[in-house]
Design an enzyme around this catalytic site. Sequence first.
Site, PDB file in Angstrom:
ATOM      1  N   CYS A  86      30.001  41.512  40.750  1.00 33.97           N
ATOM      2  CA  CYS A  86      29.877  41.060  39.266  1.00 33.97           C
ATOM      3  C   CYS A  86      28.603  40.094  39.405  1.00 33.97           C
ATOM      4  O   CYS A  86      27.604  40.523  39.686  1.00 33.97           O
ATOM      5  CB  CYS A  86      31.156  40.171  38.896  1.00 33.97           C
ATOM      6  SG  CYS A  86      31.303  39.909  37.137  1.00 33.97           S
ATOM      7  N   HIS A 203      35.379  44.255  40.498  1.00 37.02           N
ATOM      8  CA  HIS A 203      36.242  42.991  41.334  1.00 37.02           C
ATOM      9  C   HIS A 203      37.104  43.598  42.466  1.00 37.02           C
ATOM     10  O   HIS A 203      38.124  43.840  42.268  1.00 37.02           O
ATOM     11  CB  HIS A 203      36.865  42.085  40.585  1.00 37.02           C
ATOM     12  CG  HIS A 203      36.054  41.271  39.853  1.00 37.02           C
ATOM     13  ND1 HIS A 203      35.179  39.882  40.149  1.00 37.02           N
ATOM     14  CD2 HIS A 203      35.359  41.475  38.459  1.00 37.02           C
ATOM     15  CE1 HIS A 203      34.437  39.442  39.310  1.00 37.02           C
ATOM     16  NE2 HIS A 203      34.496  40.180  38.231  1.00 37.02           N
ATOM     17  N   GLU A 205      38.040  42.319  44.850  1.00 32.93           N
ATOM     18  CA  GLU A 205      39.012  41.047  45.231  1.00 32.93           C
ATOM     19  C   GLU A 205      40.081  40.981  44.248  1.00 32.93           C
ATOM     20  O   GLU A 205      41.205  40.236  44.661  1.00 32.93           O
ATOM     21  CB  GLU A 205      38.316  39.612  45.504  1.00 32.93           C
ATOM     22  CG  GLU A 205      37.986  39.139  44.247  1.00 32.93           C
ATOM     23  CD  GLU A 205      36.722  39.771  43.338  1.00 32.93           C
ATOM     24  OE1 GLU A 205      36.399  40.721  43.643  1.00 32.93           O
ATOM     25  OE2 GLU A 205      36.595  38.750  42.446  1.00 32.93           O
TER      26      GLU A 205
END
Lengths: 237, 91
Positions: A86, A203, A205
Amino acid sequence: MRFGVVVFPGTWSDCDFHYVISEVVKQPVKYVWHRDRNLADLDCVVLPGGFSYGDYLRAGAVAGRSPVVEALPEFLAGGGLVLGSCNGFQILCEAGLLPGALMRNECLQYRCQSTSLLVENVDTPFTRALRPGQVLTMPISHGEGKYHAEPETLRALRQRHQVVFRYATAAGQVTRAANPNGSAENIAGIINEEGTVLGLMPHPERAAESAIGGTDGLQIFHSLLGSLVEDGTFTKR
Amino acid sequence: MKVRVLVRLKPGILDVQGAAVQRALGGLGFGDVRELRVGKLIEVEVDAPTAERARARVDEMCRRLLANTILEDYTIETDSAEHLAPPGAVR
């Protein structure tokens, strides 16, 4: 594998990355402040998402010239790996560590949604646990994620297999409708020529535990650990 | 030395912000707008003995930070230029 998660003023995914690396992937991890130039004790530096320095001027522009980012070429020359997600992807492009640039989404909307990503290159330390043609599900959350590059840069990316992820349908079809932000050629993530710097808008994560909707993001971490175990890349450092 | 930098998206790069503003103007009855593109104005006051020196320094600033030359073109104007309106002027 020793991870460092970089924290800029305005970073927001730092805690998520730190949590996933320490609690899910079970690897040593520490925060790295943006003024810190000492990366010697790390194997992989993560540039998380957020709005570094308020994204003033352009997304990632100020962070792209910060001390920690200026230290990355030396870190890479010493065998390190860099993962930017990002805002981290935007920073890597602004710093010239990846080609191209990220600009305002074509739809003008901030897009926070799940995306399907077609895996195109599994010959990288970040994707070696994957199969070519595999489709991963990961969320995006950005207003400026439209990948742009000159036609000759796009051609070079294709020729050198530097496009790692493209936005696609759940069945893996790369279509206009599956492109959430207007990115050139549906590009969601690219790697540098040396295969040591991966930047992606999604993302990983936020897709690391089934309790929050999926674990496909873990594949990137498992790939990195596989690089450690299978060929000892990092034990040689 | 006062210097102004105009940063704008390169021709041919879709300016979605400009298109949205143009649509809004159309809604206000300004249907005669043929094209509209949004850029940035950066005002810099730099210590420099001459306008040429100031311009050279700001050019370096543009290449290193103020503009992303993959996406953007920039022009540098020094305040002594005749065509440059004073701050606050309405043209």
